[in-house]
Scaffold this motif. Sequence first.
Motif, PDB file in Angstrom:
ATOM      1  N   SER A 318       0.827  -1.202   0.000  1.00 38.16           N
ATOM      2  CA  SER A 318       0.000   0.000   0.000  1.00 38.16           C
ATOM      3  C   SER A 318       0.865   1.257   0.000  1.00 38.16           C
ATOM      4  O   SER A 318       2.091   1.199   0.012  1.00 38.16           O
ATOM      5  CB  SER A 318      -0.941  -0.002   1.208  1.00 38.16           C
ATOM      6  OG  SER A 318      -1.953   0.972   1.030  1.00 38.16           O
ATOM      7  N   LEU A 319       0.235   2.411   0.010  1.00 36.24           N
ATOM      8  CA  LEU A 319       0.966   3.678  -0.093  1.00 36.24           C
ATOM      9  C   LEU A 319       1.806   3.944   1.153  1.00 36.24           C
ATOM     10  O   LEU A 319       2.878   4.535   1.062  1.00 36.24           O
ATOM     11  CB  LEU A 319      -0.026   4.826  -0.320  1.00 36.24           C
ATOM     12  CG  LEU A 319      -0.894   4.709  -1.572  1.00 36.24           C
ATOM     13  CD1 LEU A 319      -1.811   5.923  -1.694  1.00 36.24           C
ATOM     14  CD2 LEU A 319      -0.047   4.560  -2.827  1.00 36.24           C
ATOM     15  N   ASN A 320       1.312   3.554   2.313  1.00 40.68           N
ATOM     16  CA  ASN A 320       2.045   3.646   3.576  1.00 40.68           C
ATOM     17  C   ASN A 320       2.702   5.008   3.792  1.00 40.68           C
ATOM     18  O   ASN A 320       2.009   5.999   3.986  1.00 40.68           O
ATOM     19  CB  ASN A 320       3.041   2.490   3.675  1.00 40.68           C
ATOM     20  CG  ASN A 320       2.336   1.148   3.780  1.00 40.68           C
ATOM     21  OD1 ASN A 320       1.248   1.049   4.357  1.00 40.68           O
ATOM     22  ND2 ASN A 320       2.916   0.100   3.220  1.00 40.68           N
ATOM     23  N   THR A 321       4.026   5.073   3.698  1.00 44.05           N
ATOM     24  CA  THR A 321       4.711   6.368   3.872  1.00 44.05           C
ATOM     25  C   THR A 321       5.485   6.740   2.610  1.00 44.05           C
ATOM     26  O   THR A 321       6.429   7.539   2.673  1.00 44.05           O
ATOM     27  CB  THR A 321       5.678   6.322   5.068  1.00 44.05           C
ATOM     28  OG1 THR A 321       6.693   5.330   4.823  1.00 44.05           O
ATOM     29  CG2 THR A 321       4.958   5.984   6.358  1.00 44.05           C
ATOM     30  N   HIS A 322       5.097   6.161   1.495  1.00 48.31           N
ATOM     31  CA  HIS A 322       5.802   6.412   0.234  1.00 48.31           C
ATOM     32  C   HIS A 322       5.798   7.905  -0.097  1.00 48.31           C
ATOM     33  O   HIS A 322       4.830   8.616   0.164  1.00 48.31           O
ATOM     34  CB  HIS A 322       5.137   5.624  -0.896  1.00 48.31           C
ATOM     35  CG  HIS A 322       5.968   5.509  -2.128  1.00 48.31           C
ATOM     36  ND1 HIS A 322       6.003   6.489  -3.091  1.00 48.31           N
ATOM     37  CD2 HIS A 322       6.812   4.528  -2.560  1.00 48.31           C
ATOM     38  CE1 HIS A 322       6.811   6.112  -4.068  1.00 48.31           C
ATOM     39  NE2 HIS A 322       7.316   4.934  -3.771  1.00 48.31           N
ATOM     40  N   GLU A 323       6.874   8.361  -0.683  1.00 46.59           N
ATOM     41  CA  GLU A 323       7.039   9.787  -0.998  1.00 46.59           C
ATOM     42  C   GLU A 323       5.892  10.334  -1.842  1.00 46.59           C
ATOM     43  O   GLU A 323       5.405  11.451  -1.608  1.00 46.59           O
ATOM     44  CB  GLU A 323       8.367  10.003  -1.734  1.00 46.59           C
ATOM     45  CG  GLU A 323       8.652  11.454  -2.073  1.00 46.59           C
ATOM     46  CD  GLU A 323       9.956  11.638  -2.828  1.00 46.59           C
ATOM     47  OE1 GLU A 323      10.228  12.779  -3.278  1.00 46.59           O
ATOM     48  OE2 GLU A 323      10.708  10.643  -2.978  1.00 46.59           O
TER      49      GLU A 323
END
Length: 338
Positions: A318-323
């Motif tokens: 998932s997107l989580n903490t992606h930039e």
Amino acid sequence: MNKKTAVLLINVGSPDSPTVPAVKKYLTQFLNDKRVIDIPWLLRKILVNLIIIPFRVKKSTKLYLRLWTKKGSPLIYISEELTQKLQNELGTDYEVFLGMRYGIPGYKAALQQINNKGFSKIILLPLFPQHAMSTTETALVAAKNEIKKLGIKARIFEVDQFYNKPQFIDAFVERIREHDLKQFDHIIFSYHGLPNRQVEKCHPGIRVENCSCTKALPAHGTFCYRATVYETTRLIANKLQLAATDYSLGFQSRLSKNWLTPFTDELLAEKLSEGKKRILVVAPSFVTDCLETTLEIAYEYAEEFLEKGGEKLQLVESLNTHESWVKTLVHLVKSANQ
């Protein structure tokens, strides 16, 4: 008044620990929400507290035990890391807070902090791409009720669903492209399920099976969950230049047969029967990996898929903490503050 703008990120939440008492407390709070189980009060109390929780709490605790890490619940610690990254990107004009709808850290405590600091503006940002009464709606209603209770006089801005924002679509496309799509026979977009009756409340008189939203976003589809998840899928598929035969859409985490279909687990079996043995699964209704992605898809569905003869079932992180996700949130915050 504090000239900074407060930003409150809201997600569903998690038990405080993977123990029976903690999980029971969490489920009691979550399932007794009238927007989660939208049936008459007395019937809901009987169903939730005398039937669902007693029969479900031990199994749910085992799942949380498997999910738990040294850092705790992934949903919590990932959300905390995201909060800090967003703070770093927004700079000194904003102060970012995290509050879960259920459990700790709670939205009430976050709003108390916001109140103590005297902000003149508050942005409420539920982390749910597609609007549903059991996610976005309950989060916003609860937060606004608490704001009223605390007597907060700040200007309130709301960020509702953002499933169709180009930045959000691009963030998921970037995640998907971390995998070599040529190595898979099919892609399944899996979304959290909802009872049919909740979806039909968005367009009274139109039954789910008669709705045209699987083909295009209908006039009534602005806040129809089923319509928006199909639109999310179309937008991502178009960006990836997928043919209609390259992908399918399913719904997971159902509690009964009267929930949105097709069911993801049944869809996986169907694709396997068609000879599609390598499946990539994307879950664009979740921006943070949690029990429904890490365990339900990547563990339970994958195990069953392999047992039935599949070769590989890969979950897209998932997107989580992606930039790209942090930058998407920056855009949502600044757009809401204009």
